[in-house]
Structures are given as C-alpha cells and as structure tokens.
Design a protein around this motif. Structure first.
Motif: not given
Length: 183
Positions: A25, A29, A46-48, A56, A59, A70, A73, A75, A118
């Motif tokens: 991760g 990044v 970032i996306m998970g 994510v 991270q 990042a 994010a 999630l 987030t």
C-alpha cells in the motif's frame, strides 16, 4: 467519463504476513503520487471493497509519511476489525497469529485525526461483514475528529457493487462522484 483517473493495484495476499499489506500500500501510494503530473491529477484517493477495504483502512490509519498518505479514501463493505472478522480475511491476513495479533489489525484502534477524508458505504443487511465493526471504525473516527462519512443502504447485502439488481447504484455512484469532486 467522470474526469477521474484510476489505477488498479494487484497487491500480494498476506498469507499470515500482514506487513506485506503495509509495504504494498505504501509503495503504491508513493508511486502513483510521483506520477501525478504525468497523468494530470491533483488528488490521490484509494478505494477498497471487503478485504480490500481492510487493505485501504490499513493504509489510512498506518501511513508514516506524507508521501504515503492518500488525500481521500472510499471503504466499501470493508472489513475493519479482526474482532468481527470474516474467517477468510482473518486467516489470510494473520494466519496462525490471528488470536495473538487481533488487536493490532483491528483498525478502529488506530484511527487518527489526520486520516484522509473517508467515505464508508455499506448495506445494513450485509451477512459477510459485520455492520457493528464498521460502526466502531466510524465512531472511533468521529471521536478523533477525523473527516469521515458513513452511508448505509437498507438492502443490497455483501458485494452489492457487482450486482445489476442493486437498486441504489445510481444514488451511490452520484454521491461518490460529487463527494470526490467536492474535495
């Protein structure tokens, strides 16, 4: 079409060595951030999804340098806790050290004020990821005064993003694109 540049990270499966999650991760990044000018973007998100959501969340709670952080994010039905873990995710991440290292990888314990913006998206009827662990992560972030938002949808289960029959697809997509643009 939406003016968003994307990359897909193929990261190593930890197989009981959770440090690879942090290494892959952080390196991703840093690498993508170093290419911002070349690819023409100014914010890195970032996306998970599911276990990728744990990746994510790791991270955004355990970065060490500004280059590893990042800007935002997402999630989606994320695993954020080893207290309520899905057996496959817990075993893949920690192997035979699951019981001993459960707290180290329950990410609500590591939420911080300087996390990236987030968004969490989940359905209340998810049977694979316990809703309570997402609430715990969110509440820990609110307590730390981190910039976070939580969107629960009543029905859709786990993996809803992959299903044509998810009735909130347009709503989720529009909300997410508007949120990213607002940053």
């Amino acid at each position: 079409k939406k003016g968003i540049t994307s990359f897909i990270l193929k990261y190593r499966i930890p197989n009981g060595n959770p440090q690879v999650v942090l290494e892959d991760g952080r390196q991703a990044v840093e690498l993508v951030r170093s290419k911002a000018e070349e690819y023409g973007f100014n914010k890195l998100g970032i996306m998970g999804f599911s276990a990728g959501g744990h990746f994510v969340a790791t991270q955004i709670t355990k970065f060490e340098t500004p280059e590893q952080k990042a800007d935002f994010a997402v999630l989606v039905y994320p695993v954020t806790s080893m207290e309520y873990y899905n057996a496959g995710t817990g075993e893949s991440l920690l192997g035979d050290k699951l019981e001993a290292q459960k707290q180290e990888w329950t990410l609500s314990n590591f939420v911080r004020e300087d996390m990236p913006y987030t968004t969490i998206i989940m359905c209340s009827d998810d049977k694979a990821v316990d809703v309570q662990q997402v609430k715990d992560f969110y509440n820990a972030a609110v307590e730390k005064k981190a910039d976070i938002q939580l969107h629960f949808y009543p029905k859709g289960g786990h993996g809803f993003w992959m299903r044509d029959r998810f009735k909130y697809t347009s709503q989720v997509n529009n909300m997410l694109v508007a949120w990213i643009r607002s940053l």
